[in-house]
Design an enzyme around this catalytic site. Structure first.
Site, PDB file in Angstrom:
ATOM      1  N   SER A   1      -9.530  10.855  -6.684  1.00 37.25           N
ATOM      2  CA  SER A   1      -8.696  11.076  -5.508  1.00 37.25           C
ATOM      3  C   SER A   1      -8.967  12.453  -4.902  1.00 37.25           C
ATOM      4  O   SER A   1     -10.070  12.692  -4.403  1.00 37.25           O
ATOM      5  CB  SER A   1      -7.216  10.871  -5.877  1.00 37.25           C
TER       6      SER A   1
ATOM      7  N   HIS B   1      -8.916   5.298  -2.688  1.00 34.36           N
ATOM      8  CA  HIS B   1      -7.839   4.288  -2.726  1.00 34.36           C
ATOM      9  C   HIS B   1      -7.964   3.308  -1.559  1.00 34.36           C
ATOM     10  O   HIS B   1      -6.987   2.957  -0.898  1.00 34.36           O
ATOM     11  CB  HIS B   1      -6.472   4.969  -2.708  1.00 34.36           C
TER      12      HIS B   1
END
Length: 241
Positions: free
Chosen positions: A134, A170
């Site tokens: 991330s 994501h």
């Protein structure tokens, strides 16, 4: 032990729930160590939790996961001050560096305060594998999409720039990510952007994308390029780890 060339593993995954401990390292974190080619009985890995404010409970989880994996792990913390005198010297002795998720905007700001941009470049060039999830993925690129500033996703464009692309994380689990990536690429705010579904990672040797890898079935990576005033998306099928 350095990898044979500068190597980055940029991911949207890496952890799984543990049976006896809170979390264990999943295939993507383990692949970061494999990419180093280390032959140490206990690979050396440093974790940075800057993006989440160096939370002590998370550092404990990482230590337990490393013990379970048989690795020697150091938590490099910057709050309230760096816990190491010689950050660059320490990182150069590692097999891999893993950067956790959180606020990529805050991570970059704190790293800049401590002048870590040139440090990470030298560590990368020396063959220490740089990896993360991330925010710990976006940081190595020119920029990407982030919720660092609030619930509405925005662009971040001041990444370390080791990789000359944008990064979308994501991609399958947060529905606003894909359309924002497409808009930012189409308008030129982000360059060609490499994206990962949850559980997928991208391996780079130097600045060349070598392959997509996955710790989950049915997942993919994507390359989004600009074509005139539009964005075009190409799906990449990952190799299952």
């Amino acid at each position: 032990m350095p990898a044979p060339q500068p190597t980055i593993l940029a991911t949207s995954g890496g952890y799984r729930a543990g049976e006896r401990i809170q979390l264990e390292f999943n295939d993507l974190v383990r692949h970061a160590v494999e990419l180093s080619g280390t032959t140490r009985p206990r690979p050396r890995v440093t974790h940075l939790g800057t993006a989440s404010g160096d939370q002590r409970y998370w550092a404990d989880h990482m230590h337990e996961a490393a013990r379970h994996a048989g690795w020697e792990l150091t938590n490099l913390t910057l709050f309230p001050m760096p816990n190491l005198d010689d950050i660059e010297g320490h990182l150069l002795e590692q097999d891999a560096v893993w950067v956790n998720g959180g606020s990529v905007a805050n991570l970059l700001a704190v790293w800049d305060v401590h002048d870590l941009r040139p440090v990470f470049r030298r560590v990368w060039e020396a063959g220490v594998v740089l990896a993360g999830v991330s925010a710990g993925s976006i940081c190595w690129f020119e920029g990407g999409t982030t919720d660092s500033f609030g619930p509405e996703l925005r662009a971040v464009t001041n990444g370390l720039g080791l990789l000359p692309y944008g990064n979308g994380v994501h991609y399958d689990s947060e529905e606003r990510r894909r359309p924002l990536v497409h808009r930012l690429v189409a308008e030129g705010t982000l360059p060609t952007t490499h994206c990962t579904d949850d559980g997928v990672g991208l391996v780079y040797h130097g600045t060349h994308l070598v392959e997509a890898v996955s710790e989950q079935d049915g997942k993919a990576a994507y390359v989004v390029t600009r074509d005139g005033d539009a964005a075009v998306e190409e799906r990449l099928e990952p190799r299952r780890l």
